[in-house]
Design an enzyme around this catalytic site. Structure first.
Site, PDB file in Angstrom:
ATOM      1  N   ASP A 267       0.871  -1.175   0.000  1.00 46.77           N
ATOM      2  CA  ASP A 267       0.000   0.000   0.000  1.00 46.77           C
ATOM      3  C   ASP A 267       0.915   1.233   0.000  1.00 46.77           C
ATOM      4  OD1 ASP A 267      -2.121   1.732   0.029  1.00 46.77           O
ATOM      5  OD2 ASP A 267      -3.176   0.795   1.692  1.00 46.77           O
TER       6      ASP A 267
HETATM    7  C1  NOJ Z   1      -3.942   3.988   0.238  1.00 50.50           C
HETATM    8  C2  NOJ Z   1      -5.135   3.116   0.458  1.00 50.50           C
HETATM    9  O1  NOJ Z   1      -5.019   2.416   1.677  1.00 50.50           O
HETATM   10  C3  NOJ Z   1      -5.348   2.091  -0.664  1.00 50.50           C
HETATM   11  O2  NOJ Z   1      -6.585   1.465  -0.456  1.00 50.50           O
HETATM   12  C4  NOJ Z   1      -5.259   2.747  -1.999  1.00 50.50           C
HETATM   13  O3  NOJ Z   1      -5.514   1.810  -3.025  1.00 50.50           O
HETATM   14  C5  NOJ Z   1      -3.888   3.366  -2.141  1.00 50.50           C
HETATM   15  N1  NOJ Z   1      -3.725   4.382  -1.106  1.00 50.50           N
HETATM   16  C6  NOJ Z   1      -3.646   3.977  -3.517  1.00 50.50           C
HETATM   17  O4  NOJ Z   1      -4.330   5.142  -3.661  1.00 50.50           O
END
Ligand code: NOJ
Length: 728
Positions: A267
């Site tokens: 993530d």
């Molecule tokens: C953080 C989030 O937790 C995740 O769900 C998301 O896909 C990513 N950022 C990318 O934007």
């Protein structure tokens, strides 16, 4: 290109070129490759931007056919081996046509429409240049304080698994290479992100491996079994180790045990976060841990690009691990057809035609209507009389904040508000509109205007809720009531004693005790998306009969949280025939039960359940028994009922939930019509994870429940026989 040809590509790649495949950066970095000085803020400090030459294999959050084509073109002009970029984005509940938030979609229990919503999202985003969506999010959620519950389909692993499959099938279709209207899916957040302690985002998760496997992992597995191409790690720890550096979770379980050979992405910033988590002293150690644990792509931080080379040179990291990761990424690029056509679906002309197409809006409306849950309807306040004079009051009366979190590409100005929907179907002299309050402030003048509007009406529709920035990522709350000014407004209006219908717009189950007590009818609309207003007006006036059922319990108050239907009994359950009065498992100041349970939702008609029959009270492994019930629409309008099947294992090796959802069906019934519905029960459905983690059933007594919610059921007992036919 065939598998062997990208293998061959690997042989031509320098170590630096390989590492660049493992890096994902957001759009501004790529624009920066031609427009110097474009990158600002902390990202500008990243050495990766030196000379504005971008060393990355994939791009985050860019879309628009022209933009994607231009970045891809410039990239390929600079890239020695001609390896195209992968474009990934968060297309969570629609691209431009926004569907209800996933928690609302969960309440539709409509897998076909859910799949259709993903197909449409894929169509619109693919034509706009997106290759991979960071969805579905299948984290099991039991704590409405967590702002991200709106991204999940709810608290039940069976339902989440079914939706996870439907979304993956919808996004990916059957042929990623040739179907340019599909995108690859990325299931997230692996694993158990939904169990953050106290509902505080990014917080610790700690549970037994047995519970992890039993409740939290099945939906990720279901998405992967449906062919999901990618997995994203979670921000949280799992048993003391951050998921993004957790070898047991990723290499051992995901790759070895489950055989996942797709791309695993961290993530955002999660590799570097291994440092504040406290398992790495510096970026180099973070890079080593994440790659060793199995993370192929590092999103948005620079641990890999800065340190993998020296880790290999120093013999701390085997080059084979990097090669494997690169191969997986190249394989995905190949599968998406990018070597043949690096622009894939991105098509400037088609984009104009397809994005926001009227058919897509129609599907969004249908899903918004099916996702809305009727929580209360005293004295048949709903549907409204078509002649009734309506006062539409509240911060959502005209708000276009209907799309909810994770809808960056949806245009709020294209969302149909309640007021606009009223205007389309009703003469202007039949309704008045008053804001009454903002989300979190109210003035005497506003209340006075609201009361004047209400006084002049036959019925009041209160449109209340949370603004969309009160839920979603990093939006945890300890107070899950509506903001006090809205309650003040509602109480003032309710005091007029006109019939009050409250429509709620929100991203999480709220404590709505005081909304329910001051309303004759309550519709839970969630964030309903682009067509919200139109769907709701049809529901209000009975053009559509509500059929949604909650996929997450609504607590009576925040102190009950977590409160969920498939909990265990205790040794001292409340209400047992021989229970003591005092020494039982209960709160002194609140009920144990939620205000509205999982599976609950009303209709404008009534469904009678009768004659639950089992084809046999003995089930042998390898065979099945049928549970049959007749459902009758005893009212005078057509309606759809979601009939739910639950089972309880009376005594297992491990204590078992009071009820577990095992199947469901949506029945459409005309007034007076009856249908018989049969569910098949097999031994497989009775299996669970035992102490030694084996997945099997326990012969003995079971109880089966069929009904309209997890609380309103009819039951019958049966026995699972041992292999060979003996009872326990
Ligand atoms: C953080 C989030 O937790 C995740 O769900 C998301 O896909 C990513 N950022 C990318 O934007």
């Amino acid at each position: 290109m065939t598998a062997s040809s990208y293998q061959h590509l690997l042989a031509d790649m320098t170590l630096q070129e390989k590492i660049s495949q493992l890096v994902q950066l957001a759009g501004p970095f790529f624009k920066g490759s031609t427009e110097t000085g474009h990158i600002t803020g902390p990202m500008a400090e990243m050495p990766i931007t030196e000379n504005h030459i971008i060393n990355a294999g994939s791009v985050l959050g860019v879309s628009g056919a022209a933009e994607v084509r231009s970045i891809q073109k410039k990239h390929l002009e600079q890239n020695r081996l001609g390896i195209p970029l992968l474009f990934m984005a968060d297309i969570i509940h629609g691209y431009k046509t926004i569907f209800p938030v996933p928690l609302a979609i969960g309440c539709s229990w409509d897998l076909k429409l859910a799949k259709r919503s993903a197909e449409i999202a894929a169509r619109e985003s693919s034509v706009s240049g997106v290759h991979v969506t960071f969805a579905p999010m299948v984290d099991l959620v039991r704590d409405p304080r967590w702002g991200r519950v709106m991204e999940s389909t709810g608290e039940d692993s069976y339902l989440n698994s079914a939706f996870g499959r439907a979304f993956v099938e919808g996004f990916q279709g059957n042929d990623l290479t040739n179907n340019l209207e599909s995108v690859a899916a990325c299931v997230k957040h692996f694993a158990a992100y939904g169990a953050a302690e106290g509902g505080r985002d990014y917080n610790t998760v700690d549970m037994s491996e047995r519970e992890l496997r039993e409740s939290y992992l099945p939906a990720y597995k279901a998405a992967l079994d449906a062919g999901c191409e990618m997995v994203m790690t979670a921000f949280n720890t799992v048993d003391g180790i951050p998921a993004t550096g957790n070898k047991e979770l990723m290499r051992d379980l995901l790759r070895e045990e489950w055989g996942f050979d797709g791309v695993l992405i961290s993530d955002w910033g999660a590799v570097k976060e291994l440092i504040p988590h406290g398992v790495a002293e510096n970026e180099k150690e973070a890079a080593l841990k994440a790659l060793t644990a199995g993370v192929d792509i590092e999103m948005m931080t620079e641990c890999y690009v800065q340190h993998l080379e020296s880790l290999v040179a120093e013999g701390l990291l085997k080059i084979e691990l990097i090669d494997e990761a690169v191969l997986r990424i190249l394989a995905l690029k190949e599968k998406l057809g990018l070597f043949e056509n690096p622009f894939r679906g991105a098509d400037i002309e088609l984009e104009k035609e397809i994005v926001g197409h009227a058919d897509h809006r129609q599907a969004a409306k249908e899903l918004a209507a099916k996702s809305t849950v009727l929580l209360k309807n005293n004295k048949q306040t709903l549907p409204l009389d078509k002649q009734a004079k309506v006062a539409l009051i509240g911060p959502f009366a005209e708000s276009n904040d209907l799309l909810g979190p994770w809808s960056a590409l949806g245009a709020r100005e294209e969302a149909v508000t309640l007021r606009q929907a009223f205007e389309q179907i009703r003469p202007v002299n039949t309704f008045t509109v008053a804001e009454g309050s903002s989300i979190d402030q109210v003035s005497k003048e506003q209340i006075a205007q609201a009361l004047a509007a209400a006084a002049d009406a036959d019925v009041v529709v209160m449109a209340l809720g949370e603004s969309s920035n009160m839920s979603g990522e990093a939006c945890s709350r300890t107070n899950i009531q509506l903001p006090a000014p809205q309650i003040e407004l509602l109480q003032a209006v309710a005091a007029l004693k006109k019939p009050v219908v409250t429509i709620l717009f929100n991203g999480r189950p709220l404590d709505i005790t005081n909304v329910v007590s001051h309303s004759d009818a309550v519709l839970e609309a969630w964030f309903p998306g682009s067509e919200g207003g139109n769907a709701l007006v049809d529901l209000l006036f009975g053009e559509i009969n509500p059929s949604g059922k909650l996929s997450m319990s609504f607590p009576s108050n925040v102190g009950q949280v977590p409160v969920y239907y498939n909990h265990f009994n205790t040794g001292r359950p409340k209400g047992a025939p021989d229970a003591q009065v005092h020494y039982v498992s209960q709160y002194l100041d609140a009920p144990n039960k939620p205000l509205f349970p999982f599976g609950f939702g009303l209709s404008y008609t009534h469904f009678n359940y009768e004659e639950l029959k089992l084809s046999s009270v003995e089930l042998s492994p390898g065979s099945s028994i049928q549970a049959t019930i007749t459902v009758t629409n005893s009212g005078d309008v057509s309606g759809e009922e979601i009939v739910q099947l639950y089972i309880r294992d009376i005594a297992g090796e491990i204590v078992r939930p009071m009820k577990e959802l095992k199947d469901f069906a949506r029945l459409a019934l005309a007034p007076g019509e009856s249908k018989e519905i049969s569910f098949s029960i097999t031994e497989e459905q009775l299996r669970y994870h035992h102490k030694d983690l084996s997945f099997k059933s326990d012969p003995g007594a079971f109880e089966l429940f069929i009904g309209s919610s997890s609380e309103h059921t009819f039951s019958q007992s049966f026995i699972l026989l041992k292999e060979g036919g003996q009872s326990k």
